[in-house]
Design a protein around this motif. Structure first.
Motif, short mmCIF file in Angstrom:
data_model
loop_
_atom_site.label_atom_id
_atom_site.label_comp_id
_atom_site.label_asym_id
_atom_site.label_seq_id
_atom_site.Cartn_x
_atom_site.Cartn_y
_atom_site.Cartn_z
N GLY A 40 0.79 -1.21 0.00
CA GLY A 40 0.00 0.00 0.00
C GLY A 40 0.82 1.26 0.00
O GLY A 40 0.28 2.36 -0.14
N LYS A 41 2.15 1.14 0.14
CA LYS A 41 3.01 2.32 0.14
C LYS A 41 4.04 2.25 -0.99
O LYS A 41 5.12 2.85 -0.90
N GLU A 42 3.69 1.56 -2.04
CA GLU A 42 4.62 1.41 -3.16
C GLU A 42 4.96 2.74 -3.83
O GLU A 42 6.02 2.86 -4.46
N GLU A 43 4.09 3.75 -3.70
CA GLU A 43 4.35 5.04 -4.34
C GLU A 43 5.61 5.72 -3.78
O GLU A 43 6.16 6.63 -4.42
N PHE A 44 6.09 5.29 -2.62
CA PHE A 44 7.29 5.91 -2.06
C PHE A 44 8.49 5.69 -2.97
O PHE A 44 9.46 6.46 -2.92
N HIS A 45 8.45 4.67 -3.82
CA HIS A 45 9.51 4.48 -4.81
C HIS A 45 9.62 5.71 -5.71
O HIS A 45 10.73 6.07 -6.15
#
Length: 687
Positions: A434-439
């Protein structure tokens, strides 16, 4: 008249985004491209000098290449909001500060004012609704409108639109969704009238349709009129798919130029804008409605990069794509896409921490990854008068943000970090489902380091002697935090592991687990260790199962019930905290409930008021209240807070070397990237 795309010769079409950068002809006017900045309430509307600051904010987005801007919601009267409203020529004069600034920046950019009547959600005891039914999240029981009151509201909508036209806006968007006034007329749950404004659906939709019809008559044909339709309520008692289509057709017939789709009421329990939601998850719903109308349609929600926008347009799901929060994160997003600089886009990670969390807490909106958003006149980046040689120790969010801002101003910057990659705590966050956007944030910083010729020294543990020998004018300490180790008997027992070891997988985790600490890290760890299979944020079918959404059949409200967690790990987990208060209180206001609900559905037991006694072969010994309780677990994960890592800072001061602390090294009460990046940005702009 139906809108049409201006035909391009093949040589004129953008090589990567031919649909995104094609104009849209509305007959009496034209949009230069298909990306718009969607509505975001900034809070600037309500403060002294706010319209001048809004002018700078929206002008930056106009300069950044968008084709159309929609402002935050403005009430048509006092009972519609209790805050910012537009109903008088004097108020229109203030709004003209914004419209003149945008048109002066780029005459092609259209600026639209959103008319938002909050209905039962308005922050005033004078709030009104079709029936006197209090919203689950509203402060007041609304006053039921009588026939005279309905006529007043209709007149106030048309007056507001006329004042917007006088203020220089190119159009208005009437929001008919989200649990605000117009949408409460549409749903039986909130409209229990038995007159011509209630009962069957044709009567229930009469108020929003009449609002559009009268507004069109008042403003004439040469004014953009957008209606934001509740495309999917996310409520079990919401509108059916057939009713949404019936409403869309009626809204078109009443005079709307464009229909914008909106998803969910504020009181619904389905996330639609959080980072755990897949990109463009709802666009297909817009596409189904689009088949039944001839006016252009806007889709929105979790479309944060140009390639996603192009895919949505290519699939025929919409004619225009709304990006609200992505325009907070990077005002130049559209220009960067057009120029082939996508890797320089500072991508919205949908964290909501500085935007929607601020909005619903009465604070000014900004952005975690771009603190300058809504602060353009206060945080202006000017070239440095004297270029300085700066060292930054620590390549976490604070160190990276400082380095980029300082280098953009002309300073020479060197970054040191003992790790093999940039990112600091973001490298832990990006592992959490759910926090993959931090990439994306780390991709942006890596690109800017290269572009700005910042010297990056990884696998290098800087010490005071090295920095003293470097001859730096200033040393910025962004060394972050170290996990706090509680003074607890058995803390070194093999069952006990730190949260970093748990997240990166350095130590095994058993089937029965106790997590000591229910802050943000504790919730992240619980999410990670109870998850198996694809992340819902990366897979729409998984998201639908976890949140009970039925895109295919569109039952009432679009929800059909949560399915069994087929991606749940086989673990029994206890999430514990010392405070005898609601666990997860530090989580964001707009996303915290999603984390609590998700873990509850996975069977995670969350307990407060826990006193930790010891860890031994039997497990974790505690007191809950005055009652002893043994948690017979295989693993105890320690999430007991953080302490600032200031060893290097103290050594530098002892040598008389000037240094400044930012981020977790400055304050480590709770890991807070929003504060760290803002603090770093402000310091870099002040040097």
């Amino acid at each position: 008249m139906a809108a049409t795309a201006t035909k391009h010769e093949a040589s004129d079409a953008h090589p990567r985004y031919p649909r995104t950068f094609s104009p849209l002809d509305l007959g009496f006017t034209r949009l230069k491209n298909r990306i718009l900045m969607g509505s975001m309430h900034t809070g600037l509307e309500d403060i002294e000098g706010g319209f001048e600051r809004m002018a700078a904010f929206f002008s930056a987005r106009a300069r950044g290449g968008v084709g159309m801007i929609i402002t935050g919601g403005i009430a048509p009267n006092h009972e519609g909001g209790g805050g910012a409203k537009l109903s008088t020529p004097e108020e229109a004069a203030r709004h003209s500060i914004v419209t003149k600034a945008v048109h002066a920046t780029d005459p092609e950019v259209k600026i639209i004012m959103q008319i938002l009547h909050a209905g039962a959600l308005a922050n005033t005891p004078d709030c009104v609704a079709p029936s006197a039914i209090r919203s689950r999240i509203g402060r007041f029981i609304p006053n039921e409108l009588d026939s005279e009151g309905i006529e007043k509201q209709l007149a106030d909508f048309t007056n507001c639109a006329m004042q917007a036209k006088a203020a220089g806006y190119d159009g208005v968007e009437i929001i008919g969704s989200a649990g605000y006034l117009l949408s409460t007329f549409l749903v039986e749950k909130t409209n229990q009238r038995d007159d011509e404004w209630g009962g069957n659906f044709e009567n229930r939709m009469r108020f929003p349709v009449e609002t559009v019809r009268r507004t069109r008559a008042a403003v004439g044909d040469d004014f953009i009129l957008i209606f934001r339709i509740p495309a999917m309520d996310m409520l079990e008692e919401g509108m059916s798919g057939d009713e949404v289509i019936q409403l869309a057709k009626a809204i078109e017939a009443a005079g709307a130029n464009i229909i914008s789709t909106h998803f969910t009421w504020h009181e619904a329990q389905v996330p639609t804008i959080a980072t755990m939601v897949p990109r463009a998850a709802f666009a297909e719903v817009t596409g189904r409605i689009r088949k039944h109308v001839s006016v252009p349609m806007i889709t929105s929600n979790r479309i944060n990069m140009p390639e996603v926008a192009e895919e949505v347009l290519a699939a025929g799901h919409s004619d225009l794509v709304s990006m609200a929060r992505p325009m907070l994160a990077d005002a130049d997003l559209v220009n960067k896409a057009f120029e082939g600089r996508e890797d320089e886009i500072n991508t919205c990670i949908a964290c909501n921490q500085a935007c929607l969390d601020h909005t619903f807490s009465g604070k000014l909106t900004s952005c975690l990854v771009n603190p300058r958003a809504c602060h353009e006149t206060l945080l202006e980046a000017k070239p440095a008068k004297v270029a300085r040689n700066l060292a930054v120790v620590g390549a976490g969010p604070a160190g990276l943000a400082f380095a980029v801002e300082a280098a953009e101003r002309g300073h020479q910057v060197t970054i040191y970090d003992a790790a093999s990659e940039i990112g600091g705590q973001f490298n832990l966050a990006k592992r959490v489902p759910g926090k993959e956007e931090f990439h994306e944030t780390l991709r942006y910083f890596a690109r800017m380091i290269d572009k700005l010729d910042i010297s990056l020294k990884l696998n290098t543990r800087a010490d005071a002697e090295m920095l003293a020998a470097g001859g730096y004018d200033e040393v910025i300490i962004a060394t972050g935090i170290r996990p706090r180790v509680p003074d607890l008997a058995g803390i070194d027992h093999p069952k006990a592991i730190g949260y970093i070891d748990a997240i990166v997988g350095r130590k095994p985790i058993g089937r029965r687990v106790a997590i000591m600490g229910a802050g943000g890290i504790g919730f992240d760890v619980a999410t990670l260790i109870t998850h198996a299979g694809p992340s819902a944020a990366m897979d729409i079918p998984t998201f639908c199962r976890e949140w009970g959404v039925d895109f295919a059949n569109h039952p009432r409200g679009g929800v059909s019930g949560v399915k069994k967690h087929i991606n749940q790990a086989d673990r029994e987990v206890f999430l514990l905290q010392r405070r005898d208060s609601k666990p997860g209180r530090s989580l964001g206001r707009t996303t915290g409930w999603t984390h609590r609900l998700s873990l509850a559905r996975r069977g995670v037991q969350v307990l407060g008021g826990v006193t930790y006694l010891k860890i031994d072969d039997a497990g974790l010994h505690t007191l809950i209240g005055d009652e002893p309780r043994l948690f017979d677990v295989d693993t105890v994960i320690i999430c007991a807070g953080q302490e600032p890592e200031r060893t290097l800072y103290d050594a530098l001061l002892a040598r008389g070397i000037s240094a400044q602390l930012i981020g977790g090294a400055h304050e480590a009460v709770e890991l807070d990237a929003k504060r760290a990046i803002a603090e770093a940005t402000e310091l870099a702009l002040a040097l």
